[in-house]
Scaffold this motif. Sequence first.
Motif, PDB file in Angstrom:
ATOM      1  N   MET A   1       0.890  -1.291  -0.097  1.00 22.98           N
ATOM      2  CA  MET A   1       0.030  -0.004   0.113  1.00 22.98           C
ATOM      3  C   MET A   1       0.855   1.335   0.074  1.00 22.98           C
ATOM      4  SD  MET A   1      -3.186  -1.018   2.626  1.00 22.98           S
ATOM      5  CE  MET A   1      -4.357  -1.923   2.365  1.00 22.98           C
ATOM      6  N   PHE A   2       0.366   2.407  -0.558  1.00 26.17           N
ATOM      7  CA  PHE A   2       0.905   3.583  -0.637  1.00 26.17           C
ATOM      8  C   PHE A   2       0.231   4.665   0.069  1.00 26.17           C
ATOM      9  CE2 PHE A   2       4.095   1.841  -3.688  1.00 26.17           C
ATOM     10  CZ  PHE A   2       3.170   0.921  -4.544  1.00 26.17           C
ATOM     11  N   TRP A   3       1.059   5.607   0.899  1.00 27.93           N
ATOM     12  CA  TRP A   3       0.503   6.838   1.339  1.00 27.93           C
ATOM     13  C   TRP A   3       1.105   7.885   0.800  1.00 27.93           C
ATOM     14  CZ3 TRP A   3      -3.469   6.822   4.712  1.00 27.93           C
ATOM     15  CH2 TRP A   3      -3.795   5.442   5.220  1.00 27.93           C
ATOM     16  N   TYR A   4       0.138   8.749   0.096  1.00 32.97           N
ATOM     17  CA  TYR A   4       0.397   9.978  -0.592  1.00 32.97           C
ATOM     18  C   TYR A   4      -0.217  11.219   0.081  1.00 32.97           C
ATOM     19  CZ  TYR A   4       1.016   7.056  -4.825  1.00 32.97           C
ATOM     20  OH  TYR A   4       1.520   6.204  -5.594  1.00 32.97           O
ATOM     21  N   ARG A   5       0.477  12.491  -0.100  1.00 25.61           N
ATOM     22  CA  ARG A   5      -0.236  13.503   0.291  1.00 25.61           C
ATOM     23  C   ARG A   5      -0.298  14.743  -0.772  1.00 25.61           C
ATOM     24  NH1 ARG A   5       3.197  16.396   5.295  1.00 25.61           N
ATOM     25  NH2 ARG A   5       4.868  15.999   3.614  1.00 25.61           N
ATOM     26  N   GLN A   6      -1.320  15.331  -0.790  1.00 21.83           N
ATOM     27  CA  GLN A   6      -1.573  16.174  -1.820  1.00 21.83           C
ATOM     28  C   GLN A   6      -1.789  17.874  -1.167  1.00 21.83           C
ATOM     29  OE1 GLN A   6      -4.815  15.721  -4.536  1.00 21.83           O
ATOM     30  NE2 GLN A   6      -3.642  16.439  -6.213  1.00 21.83           N
ATOM     31  N   PHE A   7      -1.211  18.908  -1.358  1.00 25.91           N
ATOM     32  CA  PHE A   7      -1.480  19.995  -1.076  1.00 25.91           C
ATOM     33  C   PHE A   7      -2.199  20.685  -2.265  1.00 25.91           C
ATOM     34  CE2 PHE A   7       0.516  20.178   3.084  1.00 25.91           C
ATOM     35  CZ  PHE A   7       1.748  19.533   3.083  1.00 25.91           C
ATOM     36  N   PRO A   8      -2.912  21.692  -1.832  1.00 30.07           N
ATOM     37  CA  PRO A   8      -3.847  22.557  -2.851  1.00 30.07           C
ATOM     38  C   PRO A   8      -2.991  22.793  -4.127  1.00 30.07           C
ATOM     39  CG  PRO A   8      -4.486  23.142  -0.876  1.00 30.07           C
ATOM     40  CD  PRO A   8      -3.321  22.437  -0.703  1.00 30.07           C
ATOM     41  N   LYS A   9      -3.637  22.469  -5.501  1.00 27.17           N
ATOM     42  CA  LYS A   9      -2.991  22.635  -6.768  1.00 27.17           C
ATOM     43  C   LYS A   9      -1.662  22.146  -6.897  1.00 27.17           C
ATOM     44  CE  LYS A   9      -5.703  26.864  -7.589  1.00 27.17           C
ATOM     45  NZ  LYS A   9      -6.869  26.172  -8.411  1.00 27.17           N
ATOM     46  N   GLN A  10      -1.016  21.109  -6.227  1.00 25.41           N
ATOM     47  CA  GLN A  10       0.120  20.394  -6.160  1.00 25.41           C
ATOM     48  C   GLN A  10      -0.305  18.991  -6.460  1.00 25.41           C
ATOM     49  OE1 GLN A  10       3.003  21.100  -3.427  1.00 25.41           O
ATOM     50  NE2 GLN A  10       2.232  23.132  -3.047  1.00 25.41           N
ATOM     51  N   SER A  11       0.746  18.181  -7.101  1.00 29.20           N
ATOM     52  CA  SER A  11       0.721  16.869  -7.308  1.00 29.20           C
ATOM     53  C   SER A  11       0.755  16.123  -6.005  1.00 29.20           C
ATOM     54  CB  SER A  11       1.996  16.459  -8.431  1.00 29.20           C
ATOM     55  OG  SER A  11       3.167  16.647  -7.498  1.00 29.20           O
ATOM     56  N   LEU A  12       0.112  14.660  -6.234  1.00 33.75           N
ATOM     57  CA  LEU A  12       0.158  13.606  -5.107  1.00 33.75           C
ATOM     58  C   LEU A  12       1.744  13.535  -4.920  1.00 33.75           C
ATOM     59  CD1 LEU A  12      -2.867  13.296  -6.097  1.00 33.75           C
ATOM     60  CD2 LEU A  12      -2.181  11.144  -5.306  1.00 33.75           C
ATOM     61  N   MET A  13       2.151  13.574  -3.663  1.00 36.75           N
ATOM     62  CA  MET A  13       3.414  13.164  -3.250  1.00 36.75           C
ATOM     63  C   MET A  13       3.548  12.080  -2.518  1.00 36.75           C
ATOM     64  SD  MET A  13       5.348  15.382  -4.783  1.00 36.75           S
ATOM     65  CE  MET A  13       6.836  15.143  -4.292  1.00 36.75           C
ATOM     66  N   LEU A  14       4.408  10.973  -3.039  1.00 33.39           N
ATOM     67  CA  LEU A  14       4.399   9.701  -2.202  1.00 33.39           C
ATOM     68  C   LEU A  14       5.196   9.992  -0.997  1.00 33.39           C
ATOM     69  CD1 LEU A  14       4.072   6.552  -2.284  1.00 33.39           C
ATOM     70  CD2 LEU A  14       6.320   6.367  -3.395  1.00 33.39           C
ATOM     71  N   MET A  15       4.498   9.401   0.089  1.00 33.19           N
ATOM     72  CA  MET A  15       5.221   9.709   1.406  1.00 33.19           C
ATOM     73  C   MET A  15       5.775   8.476   1.806  1.00 33.19           C
ATOM     74  SD  MET A  15       2.037  11.293   3.600  1.00 33.19           S
ATOM     75  CE  MET A  15       2.960  11.622   5.301  1.00 33.19           C
TER      76      MET A  15
ATOM     77  N   GLY B   1       2.113  14.213 -11.991  1.00 37.38           N
ATOM     78  CA  GLY B   1       2.228  15.479 -12.360  1.00 37.38           C
ATOM     79  C   GLY B   1       1.210  16.513 -11.465  1.00 37.38           C
ATOM     80  N   ALA B   2       1.269  17.501 -11.604  1.00 39.42           N
ATOM     81  CA  ALA B   2       0.533  18.467 -10.633  1.00 39.42           C
ATOM     82  C   ALA B   2      -0.955  18.591 -11.276  1.00 39.42           C
ATOM     83  CB  ALA B   2       1.004  19.658 -10.603  1.00 39.42           C
ATOM     84  N   GLY B   3      -1.354  18.320 -12.466  1.00 39.29           N
ATOM     85  CA  GLY B   3      -2.582  18.131 -13.050  1.00 39.29           C
ATOM     86  C   GLY B   3      -2.736  19.284 -14.314  1.00 39.29           C
ATOM     87  N   THR B   4      -3.578  19.044 -15.115  1.00 40.91           N
ATOM     88  CA  THR B   4      -4.087  20.322 -16.108  1.00 40.91           C
ATOM     89  C   THR B   4      -5.538  20.134 -16.038  1.00 40.91           C
ATOM     90  OG1 THR B   4      -2.510  19.631 -17.715  1.00 40.91           O
ATOM     91  CG2 THR B   4      -4.407  20.639 -18.374  1.00 40.91           C
TER      92      THR B   4
END
Lengths: 117, 109
Positions: A33-47, B100-103
């Motif tokens: 399983m993977f855990w990601y974090r996403q801040f507004p208007k940013q990409s999912l970042m693998l934690m 990617g951050a998305g479009t």
Amino acid sequence: GAVVSQHPSWVICKSGTSVKIECRSLDFQATTMFWYRQFPKQSLMLMATSNEGSKATYEQGVEKDKFLINHASLTLSTLTVTSAHPEDSSFYICSARAPRKEGGEQYFGPGTRLTVT
Amino acid sequence: RKEVEQDPGPFNVPEGATVAFNCTYSNSASQSFFWYRQDCRKEPKLLMSVYSSGNEDGRFTAQLNRASQYISLLIRDSKLSDSATYLCVVLDSWGKLQFGAGTQVVVTP
């Protein structure tokens, strides 16, 4: 397709407290399983990558003592954000990888929105 | 440098029109490529995989150019329900998905 659930879907907590998020694969056994974090208007970042029965592998820059991951069974992984701070407020998404014989695809949970006040 | 780069948009598209956008990836050893769709405050959902020869799924066409390291997505006959953020995703040589951050695409009536 396969279903992955997350609980809670949203949580508000006070600074300094800990929050546990659960991720379950409902109709398949997920060794990874993977855990990601996403801040507004940013990409999912693998934690981190969570492997059943072993320690999680954390990505560079992710504090393992702050983000505790436990993958106790083939269908459950938990992420505990310890001593949460406002900058930990984010959208946390888990995913579970189906076994190779079932396609090996990664399915995402619906996410948990954490707000730390 | 980010692993996967996308134009954030928004791409404002009249209903029924065609819209296309690309993403670039930095790691030439990347294994597989995908387009995901993410609606506001929701998890990403797989739209389609991208194959070397290019592939089509209904109104959606994806192309991969390994030499130039870019992937494209074309949406024909846009529907209002196509409004979303489209994430370009690459499976790297370590078996990890790089997003990617998305479009953002906004289809207007």
